[in-house]
Structure formats: structure tokens, C-alpha cells
Design a protein around this motif. Structure first.
Motif, PDB file in Angstrom:
ATOM      1  N   ARG A   9       0.821  -1.212   0.000  1.00  0.00           N
ATOM      2  CA  ARG A   9       0.000   0.000   0.000  1.00  0.00           C
ATOM      3  C   ARG A   9       0.857   1.264   0.000  1.00  0.00           C
ATOM      4  NH1 ARG A   9      -5.780   0.804   2.230  1.00  0.00           N
ATOM      5  NH2 ARG A   9      -6.099   2.919   1.482  1.00  0.00           N
ATOM      6  N   TYR A  10       1.919   1.265   0.802  1.00  0.00           N
ATOM      7  CA  TYR A  10       2.713   2.475   0.993  1.00  0.00           C
ATOM      8  C   TYR A  10       4.081   2.398   0.314  1.00  0.00           C
ATOM      9  CZ  TYR A  10      -0.894   3.084   4.537  1.00  0.00           C
ATOM     10  OH  TYR A  10      -2.101   3.187   5.179  1.00  0.00           O
ATOM     11  N   SER A  11       4.230   1.495  -0.625  1.00  0.00           N
ATOM     12  CA  SER A  11       5.546   1.252  -1.229  1.00  0.00           C
ATOM     13  C   SER A  11       6.107   2.495  -1.907  1.00  0.00           C
ATOM     14  CB  SER A  11       5.466   0.104  -2.231  1.00  0.00           C
ATOM     15  OG  SER A  11       4.560   0.389  -3.281  1.00  0.00           O
ATOM     16  N   ARG A  12       5.246   3.297  -2.552  1.00  0.00           N
ATOM     17  CA  ARG A  12       5.760   4.471  -3.272  1.00  0.00           C
ATOM     18  C   ARG A  12       6.278   5.528  -2.320  1.00  0.00           C
ATOM     19  NH1 ARG A  12       4.895   0.316  -6.130  1.00  0.00           N
ATOM     20  NH2 ARG A  12       4.713   0.625  -8.377  1.00  0.00           N
ATOM     21  N   GLN A  13       5.847   5.495  -1.062  1.00  0.00           N
ATOM     22  CA  GLN A  13       6.431   6.361  -0.047  1.00  0.00           C
ATOM     23  C   GLN A  13       7.700   5.731   0.516  1.00  0.00           C
ATOM     24  OE1 GLN A  13       2.008   7.800   1.359  1.00  0.00           O
ATOM     25  NE2 GLN A  13       3.365   7.038   2.922  1.00  0.00           N
ATOM     26  N   ILE A  14       7.646   4.430   0.761  1.00  0.00           N
ATOM     27  CA  ILE A  14       8.793   3.734   1.339  1.00  0.00           C
ATOM     28  C   ILE A  14       9.990   3.769   0.395  1.00  0.00           C
ATOM     29  CG2 ILE A  14       9.606   1.453   2.092  1.00  0.00           C
ATOM     30  CD1 ILE A  14       6.724   0.933   3.082  1.00  0.00           C
ATOM     31  N   PHE A  15       9.733   3.788  -0.912  1.00  0.00           N
ATOM     32  CA  PHE A  15      10.819   3.830  -1.893  1.00  0.00           C
ATOM     33  C   PHE A  15      11.581   5.158  -1.853  1.00  0.00           C
ATOM     34  CE2 PHE A  15       8.531   0.649  -4.911  1.00  0.00           C
ATOM     35  CZ  PHE A  15       8.922  -0.398  -4.091  1.00  0.00           C
ATOM     36  N   GLU A  17      14.000   7.642  -0.472  1.00  0.00           N
ATOM     37  CA  GLU A  17      15.138   7.413   0.421  1.00  0.00           C
ATOM     38  C   GLU A  17      14.950   8.087   1.775  1.00  0.00           C
ATOM     39  OE1 GLU A  17      19.993   8.181   0.517  1.00  0.00           O
ATOM     40  OE2 GLU A  17      18.840   8.570  -1.311  1.00  0.00           O
ATOM     41  N   GLU A  18      14.396   9.314   1.773  1.00  0.00           N
ATOM     42  CA  GLU A  18      14.250  10.062   3.018  1.00  0.00           C
ATOM     43  C   GLU A  18      13.131   9.518   3.909  1.00  0.00           C
ATOM     44  OE1 GLU A  18      16.090  12.733  -0.047  1.00  0.00           O
ATOM     45  OE2 GLU A  18      14.446  11.276   0.009  1.00  0.00           O
ATOM     46  N   ILE A  19      12.262   8.675   3.359  1.00  0.00           N
ATOM     47  CA  ILE A  19      11.170   8.085   4.130  1.00  0.00           C
ATOM     48  C   ILE A  19      11.554   6.670   4.566  1.00  0.00           C
ATOM     49  CG2 ILE A  19       8.743   7.390   4.156  1.00  0.00           C
ATOM     50  CD1 ILE A  19       9.001  10.347   4.022  1.00  0.00           C
ATOM     51  N   GLY A  20      11.620   5.759   3.614  1.00  0.00           N
ATOM     52  CA  GLY A  20      11.989   4.391   3.927  1.00  0.00           C
ATOM     53  C   GLY A  20      11.002   3.718   4.877  1.00  0.00           C
ATOM     54  N   VAL A  21      11.372   2.545   5.342  1.00  0.00           N
ATOM     55  CA  VAL A  21      10.518   1.796   6.260  1.00  0.00           C
ATOM     56  C   VAL A  21      10.383   2.522   7.592  1.00  0.00           C
ATOM     57  CG1 VAL A  21      10.307  -0.338   7.580  1.00  0.00           C
ATOM     58  CG2 VAL A  21      11.004  -0.430   5.177  1.00  0.00           C
ATOM     59  N   SER A  22      11.489   3.073   8.082  1.00  0.00           N
ATOM     60  CA  SER A  22      11.446   3.733   9.395  1.00  0.00           C
ATOM     61  C   SER A  22      10.562   4.970   9.358  1.00  0.00           C
ATOM     62  CB  SER A  22      12.859   4.104   9.857  1.00  0.00           C
ATOM     63  OG  SER A  22      13.458   5.026   8.957  1.00  0.00           O
ATOM     64  N   GLY A  23      10.644   5.727   8.269  1.00  0.00           N
ATOM     65  CA  GLY A  23       9.804   6.913   8.143  1.00  0.00           C
ATOM     66  C   GLY A  23       8.337   6.561   8.041  1.00  0.00           C
ATOM     67  N   GLN A  24       8.030   5.480   7.316  1.00  0.00           N
ATOM     68  CA  GLN A  24       6.639   5.054   7.204  1.00  0.00           C
ATOM     69  C   GLN A  24       6.102   4.599   8.553  1.00  0.00           C
ATOM     70  OE1 GLN A  24       4.637   5.426   4.554  1.00  0.00           O
ATOM     71  NE2 GLN A  24       2.969   4.711   5.863  1.00  0.00           N
ATOM     72  N   ARG A  25       6.944   3.941   9.322  1.00  0.00           N
ATOM     73  CA  ARG A  25       6.510   3.536  10.663  1.00  0.00           C
ATOM     74  C   ARG A  25       6.203   4.755  11.529  1.00  0.00           C
ATOM     75  NH1 ARG A  25      10.949  -1.287  11.444  1.00  0.00           N
ATOM     76  NH2 ARG A  25       9.700  -2.983  10.533  1.00  0.00           N
ATOM     77  N   LYS A  26       7.017   5.803  11.403  1.00  0.00           N
ATOM     78  CA  LYS A  26       6.768   7.026  12.160  1.00  0.00           C
ATOM     79  C   LYS A  26       5.444   7.655  11.732  1.00  0.00           C
ATOM     80  CE  LYS A  26      11.673   8.170  12.836  1.00  0.00           C
ATOM     81  NZ  LYS A  26      12.758   9.110  12.443  1.00  0.00           N
ATOM     82  N   ALA A  50      -4.491   8.905   3.087  1.00  0.00           N
ATOM     83  CA  ALA A  50      -3.853   8.104   2.043  1.00  0.00           C
ATOM     84  C   ALA A  50      -2.441   7.689   2.441  1.00  0.00           C
ATOM     85  CB  ALA A  50      -3.825   8.878   0.730  1.00  0.00           C
ATOM     86  N   ALA A  51      -1.744   8.578   3.173  1.00  0.00           N
ATOM     87  CA  ALA A  51      -0.361   8.297   3.559  1.00  0.00           C
ATOM     88  C   ALA A  51      -0.260   7.342   4.738  1.00  0.00           C
ATOM     89  CB  ALA A  51       0.364   9.601   3.901  1.00  0.00           C
ATOM     90  N   GLY A  52      -1.381   7.102   5.434  1.00  0.00           N
ATOM     91  CA  GLY A  52      -1.367   6.128   6.517  1.00  0.00           C
ATOM     92  C   GLY A  52      -1.120   6.682   7.895  1.00  0.00           C
ATOM     93  N   ILE A  53      -1.446   7.983   8.116  1.00  0.00           N
ATOM     94  CA  ILE A  53      -1.352   8.520   9.479  1.00  0.00           C
ATOM     95  C   ILE A  53      -2.123   7.590  10.415  1.00  0.00           C
ATOM     96  CG2 ILE A  53      -2.179  10.363  10.983  1.00  0.00           C
ATOM     97  CD1 ILE A  53       0.301  11.222   9.567  1.00  0.00           C
ATOM     98  N   GLY A  54      -1.486   7.147  11.482  1.00  0.00           N
ATOM     99  CA  GLY A  54      -2.072   6.092  12.305  1.00  0.00           C
ATOM    100  C   GLY A  54      -3.349   6.482  13.004  1.00  0.00           C
ATOM    101  N   LYS A  55      -3.328   7.645  13.656  1.00  0.00           N
ATOM    102  CA  LYS A  55      -4.524   8.146  14.327  1.00  0.00           C
ATOM    103  C   LYS A  55      -4.811   9.540  13.794  1.00  0.00           C
ATOM    104  CE  LYS A  55      -4.311   5.363  18.501  1.00  0.00           C
ATOM    105  NZ  LYS A  55      -4.423   5.320  19.969  1.00  0.00           N
TER     106      LYS A  55
END
Length: 236
Positions: A9-15, A17-26, A50-55
Motif C-alpha cells: 500500500r505504501y511502497s511508493r512512499q517507502i521507496f 530514500e528520506e522516508i523508507g521503512v522507518s519513516g513510514q513507521r513514524k 492516504a499516507a497512513g497517518i495512524g490516528k
């Protein structure tokens, strides 16, 4: 949600470099409150969901009216006369059912502002009046929360990030509110529909950068003139 589906779902954000997996988790761990579900709130809510803000939460006591629909794009004819936060919840449920979304159908006032803002990491000012705007600034200062500010009128808009890591706030830019009779009103003076989409998208970008721990410009006001297509940054 399974990790492989999260990545898809969020691969285009995770790809990025400045975001990555850690940024998506944040981003997915962030808690954001949007004040106002109108012209600015619509694109902000769209892109944060759309970006997946948790709350994600939105507070607004207004109802959807026909004249809103030229710019408040999360609402539809089907939602006319329903509460805006209820309409927003319906939109977000259809777009991203995985996030924790809370509609708050009340008016923010001095007696409830702290209670409403307290649970959230980032506050987004999409309101349409100076009384609420200054109350949000005061409450964010008291609670030490960053405030992403935006406003629109006609062809023009502005945005800034206040109170982030010791940065300046609304009072440093506008020490006092203008007299009510001098305040322009979109309902009476108009706004071209894409303008709140532009400013709201820029506000959402700042929120996501804050959530991901990326640098944002502070102590700067961005002015956008879409009639003459001019973008200006003012330091304050």
C-alpha cells in the motif's frame, strides 16, 4: 494489516530514500488532529489518510451545504446537510479503512480546546475564523505542540509551521487579530476551488514531513498568488 499489504500500500512512499521503512513507521505511529473539514481540511484529510497517518481526527461542528461542493472535495451531493465530520468519516472509511479515524462534531472553544488537542502530536489549522485560529495557537503553545497553519482567500493562500522545536508562533507573525468587520469571508467574497487544494496539499506535505522526522522550514510564511502564479517566502 499484514506487513506485506502495508508495504504494498505504501511502497511508493517507502521507496523514497528520506522516508523508507522507518519513516513510514513514524507516519503510521503519528497522531494528527485537523481542525476544520472544509476547503483546506478536505485535501489535508485526503492525503494524510492516504499516507497512513495512524490516528487521525477532525473537529468541525458544521454541516455540508451545496455551496461547499466547489472546493470541499471529500464531501458529495449524497452528504448534503449531514455533519461534515460524518461525511469525512465516510470518505476516509472508503479510502483507507486501516487507520484509526475519529470524527469530533463539536466547536472548539476555550473550555474544551486543551482536552481536544491533548491526545495528538500535530495540530493542523484548517479553520475559517480568527477566534479559533488564535485559540489553537494559544493552546498549542501551552501544550507544546507544533501547529501547521494555512489560510485562503480568492486566488491567494498562505501557510507556515508554528511552535516546532522552539520556533516562532502565530503571535510573532500577527500579534493581534484584525477587527471582525475587516476580515474577508469566503462565503461572501468567494474562493476558486483548486486554491484550497493547492494550499491544503502543501499543508499535508508539512504534516507528513513532521511525522516522518524530516526538516521543515520554520519562522517562514509562504505566500501563494495563483492569479499571477507567484510563490513568495517571508521570514519572520
Amino acid at each position: 494489516m499484514k506487513e506485506d499489504l502495508i508495504f504494498e500500500r505504501y511502497s511508493r512512499q517507502i521507496f523514497i530514500e528520506e522516508i523508507g521503512v522507518s519513516g513510514q513507521r513514524k507516519i503510521m505511529d503519528s497522531k494528527v488532529l485537523v481542525v476544520g473539514a472544509g476547503g483546506l481540511g478536505s485535501p489535508v484529510l485526503q492525503y494524510l489518510a492516504a499516507a497512513g497517518i495512524g490516528k487521525l481526527a477532525v473537529v468541525d461542528f458544521d454541516r455540508v451545504e451545496l455551496h461547499n461542493l466547489n472546493r470541499q472535495v471529500i464531501h458529495s451531493e449524497r452528504q448534503l446537510y449531514n455533519g461534515k465530520v460524518s461525511s469525512a468519516a465516510d470518505f476516509i472509511q472508503q479510502h483507507n479503512s486501516t487507520i484509526d479515524f475519529r470524527p469530533i462534531p463539536v466547536k472548539i472553544e476555550a473550555h474544551n480546546a486543551e482536552e481536544i488537542l491533548q491526545p495528538y502530536d500535530i495540530i493542523v489549522d484548517c479553520c475559517d475564523n480568527f477566534k479559533t485560529r488564535y485559540l489553537l495557537n494559544e493552546t498549542c503553545l501551552k501544550l507544546n505542540k507544533p501547529l501547521v497553519y494555512g489560510s485562503i482567500y480568492g486566488f491567494e493562500g498562505q501557510l507556515a509551521v508554528f511552535n516546532y522545536c522552539g520556533s516562532k508562533n502565530l503571535l510573532d507573525l500577527f500579534p493581534t487579530a484584525p477587527p471582525p468587520e475587516l476580515v474577508p469571508n469566503c462565503d461572501k467574497n468567494g474562493v476558486l476551488g483548486p486554491l484550497p487544494g493547492i494550499i491544503g496539499s502543501m499543508m499535508a506535505m508539512q504534516v507528513l514531513k513532521l511525522a516522518a522526522g524530516l526538516p521543515v522550514d520554520c519562522n517562514q510564511l509562504t505566500l501563494v498568488d495563483t492569479l499571477h502564479w507567484r510563490f513568495t517566502k517571508l521570514s519572520f
